[in-house]
Design an enzyme around this catalytic site. Structure first.
Site, PDB file in Angstrom:
ATOM      1  CB  THR A 166      96.542 -81.792   7.554  1.00 20.60           C
ATOM      2  OG1 THR A 166      96.339 -82.511   6.226  1.00 20.60           O
ATOM      3  CG2 THR A 166      97.613 -82.334   8.574  1.00 20.60           C
ATOM      4  CE  LYS A 204      98.060 -85.395   5.712  1.00 19.25           C
ATOM      5  NZ  LYS A 204      98.380 -85.574   4.296  1.00 19.25           N
ATOM      6  CE  LYS A 216      99.328 -78.160   9.032  1.00 19.61           C
ATOM      7  NZ  LYS A 216      97.726 -78.126   7.822  1.00 19.61           N
TER       8      LYS A 216
HETATM    9  P1  NAD Z   1      96.104 -73.573   0.798  1.00 23.61           P
HETATM   10  O1  NAD Z   1      96.595 -72.475   2.019  1.00 23.61           O
HETATM   11  O2  NAD Z   1      96.728 -73.123  -0.274  1.00 23.61           O
HETATM   12  O3  NAD Z   1      94.432 -73.138   0.924  1.00 23.61           O
HETATM   13  C1  NAD Z   1      93.715 -72.741   2.633  1.00 23.61           C
HETATM   14  C2  NAD Z   1      92.909 -71.836   1.994  1.00 23.61           C
HETATM   15  O4  NAD Z   1      91.928 -71.573   3.244  1.00 23.61           O
HETATM   16  C3  NAD Z   1      93.477 -70.401   1.462  1.00 23.61           C
HETATM   17  O5  NAD Z   1      92.641 -70.135   0.157  1.00 23.61           O
HETATM   18  C4  NAD Z   1      93.586 -69.928   1.986  1.00 23.61           C
HETATM   19  O6  NAD Z   1      92.657 -68.387   1.511  1.00 23.61           O
HETATM   20  C5  NAD Z   1      91.241 -70.248   2.671  1.00 23.61           C
HETATM   21  N1  NAD Z   1      91.006 -70.245   4.126  1.00 23.61           N
HETATM   22  C6  NAD Z   1      92.125 -69.491   5.571  1.00 23.61           C
HETATM   23  N2  NAD Z   1      91.239 -68.473   6.020  1.00 23.61           N
HETATM   24  C7  NAD Z   1      90.041 -69.198   5.956  1.00 23.61           C
HETATM   25  C8  NAD Z   1      89.276 -68.526   6.138  1.00 23.61           C
HETATM   26  N3  NAD Z   1      88.484 -68.844   7.904  1.00 23.61           N
HETATM   27  N4  NAD Z   1      87.500 -68.989   6.047  1.00 23.61           N
HETATM   28  C9  NAD Z   1      87.834 -69.303   4.544  1.00 23.61           C
HETATM   29  N5  NAD Z   1      88.507 -69.678   3.775  1.00 23.61           N
HETATM   30  C10 NAD Z   1      89.929 -69.751   4.740  1.00 23.61           C
HETATM   31  O7  NAD Z   1      96.580 -75.057   1.211  1.00 23.61           O
HETATM   32  P2  NAD Z   1      96.433 -75.768   0.686  1.00 23.61           P
HETATM   33  O8  NAD Z   1      97.593 -76.833  -0.246  1.00 23.61           O
HETATM   34  O9  NAD Z   1      95.398 -76.056  -0.173  1.00 23.61           O
HETATM   35  O10 NAD Z   1      96.363 -77.039   1.798  1.00 23.61           O
HETATM   36  C11 NAD Z   1      94.898 -77.243   2.568  1.00 23.61           C
HETATM   37  C12 NAD Z   1      94.296 -78.040   4.011  1.00 23.61           C
HETATM   38  O11 NAD Z   1      95.389 -79.382   3.229  1.00 23.61           O
HETATM   39  C13 NAD Z   1      95.659 -77.887   5.108  1.00 23.61           C
HETATM   40  O12 NAD Z   1      95.856 -78.598   6.084  1.00 23.61           O
HETATM   41  C14 NAD Z   1      97.068 -78.914   3.854  1.00 23.61           C
HETATM   42  O13 NAD Z   1      98.123 -79.237   5.265  1.00 23.61           O
HETATM   43  C15 NAD Z   1      95.987 -80.476   3.374  1.00 23.61           C
HETATM   44  N6  NAD Z   1      97.195 -80.596   2.477  1.00 23.61           N
HETATM   45  C16 NAD Z   1      97.436 -80.257   1.422  1.00 23.61           C
HETATM   46  C17 NAD Z   1      98.472 -80.584   0.454  1.00 23.61           C
HETATM   47  C18 NAD Z   1      99.221 -80.156  -0.455  1.00 23.61           C
HETATM   48  O14 NAD Z   1      99.727 -80.879  -1.222  1.00 23.61           O
HETATM   49  N7  NAD Z   1      99.453 -78.803  -0.652  1.00 23.61           N
HETATM   50  C19 NAD Z   1      98.445 -82.674   0.878  1.00 23.61           C
HETATM   51  C20 NAD Z   1      97.684 -83.252   1.870  1.00 23.61           C
HETATM   52  C21 NAD Z   1      96.942 -82.202   2.604  1.00 23.61           C
END
Ligand code: NAD
Length: 311
Positions: A111, A186, A261
């Protein structure tokens, strides 16, 4: 079966990647946090030492990253032409666009802001790649169960190619239009959700002051014109909807900081596009106060506690 690169194996990315492994695809993962790769390799996936290495042989590249600057950096390399940069889109220096094989399909499920999504999609098109923005709704539970909703922006042909992969991770895969419209869908959806949760919370707080029972308000409003998802599926008071986070001390679910966010992304887009969103702005302001009070890790429906004056 296809070779899939999955970059960003956090709370959402790992369970999504595991559903692709389960379906028989060869999944190679990369995450800057190396320990996040263990869950993939122990389930039969492979790990790579950089984003570039992960995508080199992939037919499909999927990313699930925190924010726009991570996405720019991972795809474009270096600092990604964005702010902040962040660590290690590929320790080999290049981004996905420099390392992916010709014809690879690129899908970003993070997102992020609409402008970053459009900038990266445009750079991908210039480099000869088809790219989609495909953010999701459904949270970590939906990611694990394979029941996410995908909102997809990008060319029709790319959408048709992506659909079978996304269908392994979700129950609904909807084409929203051209590049960036998945992100637009979204943030518009979540702006409605943030506003409606505050509205439902205010109604319960007023009902408490007026001596109206929670269950009675629920029974009446859920059959009247106040009916909405925040009331009938995610009710912010314990009792009427046993599965809602209110029944487990507001453990998430969807955290207040994630809601904030998305509300901030909506405000950024509203400001850039000249759209009037006064209630969206007020919702963002209220969630900012709530998160700053130390409640950001609670489910977003816990905002009712702040409205009630109990936190
Ligand atoms: P998270 O922080 O758990 O996961 C993100 C991952 O990306 C981490 O493991 C981090 O180490 C990795 N990362 C960061 N920079 C990187 C790079 N340069 N190269 C490789 N890996 C890298 O976050 P999440 O909860 O998995 O959310 C991910 C996305 O999904 C976000 O944009 C969030 O807004 C969206 N989202 C999350 C949810 C939820 O409930 N968690 C729901 C809908 C959407």
């Amino acid at each position: 079966m296809a070779s899939v690169a999955f970059i960003g194996l956090g709370n959402m990315g790992l369970p999504m990647a595991l559903n692709l492994v389960k379906a028989g695809h060869e999944v190679t993962g990369f995450d800057v946090s190396a320990s996040n790769l263990d869950g993939l390799t122990s389930a039969g996936g492979k790990s790579a030492a950089s984003a570039g290495a992960a995508v080199a042989a992939a037919d499909v590249v999927i990313t699930m990253l925190p924010a726009g600057h991570h996405v720019r950096q991972v795809y474009l390399g270096g600092t990604g032409g964005g702010t902040g940069g962040g660590a290690g889109g590929g320790q080999d220096g290049g981004g996905v666009l420099a390392s992916a094989k010709p014809g690879a399909l690129l899908i970003d499920c993070s997102t992020i802001d609409v402008d970053s999504a459009r900038a990266v999609a445009s750079a991908a098109a210039d480099a000869g790649f088809a790219m989609l923005d495909a953010p999701v709704s459904g949270g970590t539970g939906g990611a694990a169960a394979g029941t996410l909703t995908f909102m997809v922006g990008g060319p029709e042909e790319a959408f048709a190619r992506a659909e079978p992969y996304l269908a392994l991770m979700g129950k609904a895969v909807i084409h929203a239009g051209g590049p960036g419209t998945g992100q637009a869908a979204k943030i518009c959806n979540n702006m409605v959700l943030g506003i409606s949760m505050i509205a439902v919370g205010e109604a319960f707080v007023l009902a408490e002051k007026l001596g109206l029972d929670h269950q009675k308000l629920f029974d009446i409003s859920s059959k009247s014109s106040g009916q909405c998802w925040s009331l009938t599926t995610y009710c912010p008071v314990p009792g009427p909807v046993p599965t809602s986070p209110a029944n487990r001390d507001y453990q998430p679910g969807f955290t207040a900081e994630m809601m904030l966010k998305d509300l901030k992304l909506a405000q950024q887009a509203a400001s850039n596009s000249g759209a009037a969103t006064p209630l969206g702005a007020e919702a963002a302001a209220l969630y900012t106060v709530f998160a700053n009070n130390g409640s950001g890790k609670l489910d977003f429906s816990a905002i009712i506690k702040m409205l009630r004056g109990t936190c």
